[in-house]
Structures are given as structure tokens and as C-alpha cells.
Design a protein around this motif. Structure first.
Motif, PDB file in Angstrom:
ATOM      1  N   UNK A  63       0.873  -1.175   0.000  1.00 25.49           N
ATOM      2  CA  UNK A  63       0.000   0.000   0.000  1.00 25.49           C
ATOM      3  C   UNK A  63       0.905   1.218   0.000  1.00 25.49           C
ATOM      4  N   UNK A  64       0.745   2.083  -1.018  1.00 22.18           N
ATOM      5  CA  UNK A  64       1.611   3.253  -1.125  1.00 22.18           C
ATOM      6  C   UNK A  64       0.788   4.439  -1.616  1.00 22.18           C
ATOM      7  N   UNK A  65       1.185   5.663  -1.250  1.00 25.53           N
ATOM      8  CA  UNK A  65       0.431   6.837  -1.699  1.00 25.53           C
ATOM      9  C   UNK A  65       0.812   7.223  -3.127  1.00 25.53           C
ATOM     10  N   UNK A  66      -0.173   7.696  -3.868  1.00 23.46           N
ATOM     11  CA  UNK A  66       0.057   8.190  -5.214  1.00 23.46           C
ATOM     12  C   UNK A  66       0.642   9.591  -5.095  1.00 23.46           C
ATOM     13  N   UNK A  67       1.695   9.884  -5.854  1.00 19.89           N
ATOM     14  CA  UNK A  67       2.366  11.178  -5.744  1.00 19.89           C
ATOM     15  C   UNK A  67       1.521  12.323  -6.297  1.00 19.89           C
ATOM     16  N   UNK A  68       0.676  12.066  -7.273  1.00 20.60           N
ATOM     17  CA  UNK A  68      -0.092  13.122  -7.921  1.00 20.60           C
ATOM     18  C   UNK A  68      -1.393  13.399  -7.170  1.00 20.60           C
ATOM     19  N   UNK A  69      -2.185  12.365  -6.908  1.00 18.05           N
ATOM     20  CA  UNK A  69      -3.506  12.568  -6.300  1.00 18.05           C
ATOM     21  C   UNK A  69      -3.506  12.378  -4.787  1.00 18.05           C
ATOM     22  N   UNK A  70      -2.409  11.906  -4.225  1.00 14.41           N
ATOM     23  CA  UNK A  70      -2.267  11.639  -2.788  1.00 14.41           C
ATOM     24  C   UNK A  70      -3.273  10.622  -2.258  1.00 14.41           C
ATOM     25  N   UNK A  71      -3.803   9.816  -3.135  1.00 17.24           N
ATOM     26  CA  UNK A  71      -4.671   8.712  -2.709  1.00 17.24           C
ATOM     27  C   UNK A  71      -3.817   7.455  -2.535  1.00 17.24           C
ATOM     28  N   UNK A  72      -4.324   6.550  -1.732  1.00 18.50           N
ATOM     29  CA  UNK A  72      -3.568   5.313  -1.526  1.00 18.50           C
ATOM     30  C   UNK A  72      -3.803   4.344  -2.679  1.00 18.50           C
ATOM     31  N   UNK A  73      -2.732   3.730  -3.106  1.00 15.65           N
ATOM     32  CA  UNK A  73      -2.784   2.720  -4.152  1.00 15.65           C
ATOM     33  C   UNK A  73      -2.432   1.374  -3.535  1.00 15.65           C
TER      34      UNK A  73
END
Length: 186
Positions: free
Chosen positions: A167-177
Motif C-alpha cells: 500500500x503506497x500513496x500516489x504522488x499526484x492525487x495523494x490517494x492510496x494505491x
């Protein structure tokens, strides 16, 4: 002269001790670099299946999966209980119907007519046969489980080959991926 002999002997022993110590260190380094492999016994799954066929649950005990033994006996025992109960009720309905045909009306099912007695016989006979099928199926499943579990115990599970959820944060949208990482090391 004796001093020189003792000093020479001392250095000779010290020299050979360090030589042996270096050999031992190299042996430990070689042992650390090599991968420890467990010997695979191809007869282990067959042995576990044989034990389970001999006595249900014995193959699970051979695999050291003791928590599965109550499940095996619960499944087989429940199916066997329903087989015996349905068999008993089937024979009661059949005996009552036979007595009706012979002209007696003093059975426990005097409130039922002949068509209901025949329907009861068919119902309990079908359930009895189905319960017998479940007993055989759970017995076979017990053997298959012991065999597969013994085969999987020999499966190599180490860190050289792994798939892990990440589980990691998306750099652009700051949502978790959510993703999977695949590691393969030689």
C-alpha cells in the motif's frame, strides 16, 4: 638450546593453530554463502495418504496439523450420524407399510395413510443414501488433504521468491494505491 627449541615449538604451534583457524573461518564463510536445502522425500505424501486411509486423521497427525483432526472426525461423524438416523427411520416407515399391507393397523404411524408411508420411505432412503455418499466423500477428502498437505510441507518458501501486497500513496492525487511487489533473487 632448550630455549630456542621451546620458542620454535611455541611458534610452530601458534602458526598451525592460526592456519587451522583460518581453514575453519573459510568453512564457515562457505557455509553461510550456500543455501541450506532440505532433502525432499517423495514418499512423504504417499505415507501421509496411507496413514489417513488406515485411520482418518492419522495423516493429519503425521503432518503435525493436529487442529484438522477434530474437523475430520466431525465431518465423518456427523455424516455417519445422519446415515444411521435416516436408516432407522427408513426401516420404521418400511416396517409400518409392510404391516399395513398384511392387514395390521397397530403401528406407530397409524395417523398416516399408505401414500404417506411410501413418501416417507422414499424421503428417508434418499437422505440415507446421500449421507452415505457424504461419509465416503469426507473420508476421501481426508486422504486427499493429508496427501496435499504433506506435499506442500516440502515446498520451498523463502525470501528469494516472494509476492507481497503493498500500500503506497500516489504522488499526484495523494490517494492510496494497492499493488503487488514481485521479488526474485538469485
Amino acid at each position: 638450546m632448550h630455549k630456542a627449541l621451546y620458542i620454535g615449538l611455541f611458534f610452530f604451534i601458534i602458526g598451525h593453530t592460526t592456519l587451522f583457524a583460518q581453514v575453519k573461518k573459510e568453512a564457515t564463510l562457505v557455509a553461510k554463502d550456500t543455501v541450506k536445502t532440505n532433502e525432499i522425500d517423495p514418499l512423504t505424501p504417499a505415507k501421509a495418504a496411507f496413514y489417513s486411509a488406515l485411520l482418518p486423521g492419522l495423516g493429519q497427525a503425521y503432518n503435525k496439523k493436529y487442529w484438522k483432526i477434530p474437523l475430520v472426525y466431525g465431518a465423518i461423524g456427523t455424516s455417519l450420524y445422519f446415515y444411521l438416523d435416516n436408516n432407522k427411520k427408513y426401516h420404521q416407515y418400511r416396517d409400518a407399510y409392510k404391516r399395513r399391507i398384511e392387514g395390521y393397523s397397530d403401528d406407530n404411524y397409524s395417523y398416516l395413510d399408505n401414500s404417506r408411508l411410501i413418501a416417507g420411505q422414499k424421503f428417508y432412503q434418499r437422505n440415507r443414501d446421500l449421507s452415505a455418499l457424504f461419509v465416503v466423500a469426507f473420508y476421501a477428502l481426508n486422504i486427499i488433504d493429508a496427501n496435499v498437505d504433506a506435499a506442500l510441507l516440502q515446498f520451498n518458501v523463502d525470501e528469494n521468491l516472494s509476492v507481497r501486497p503493498v500500500i503506497y500513496p500516489n504522488d499526484v492525487t495523494l490517494k492510496t494505491n494497492v499493488g503487488l511487489t514481485f521479488n526474485y533473487n538469485f
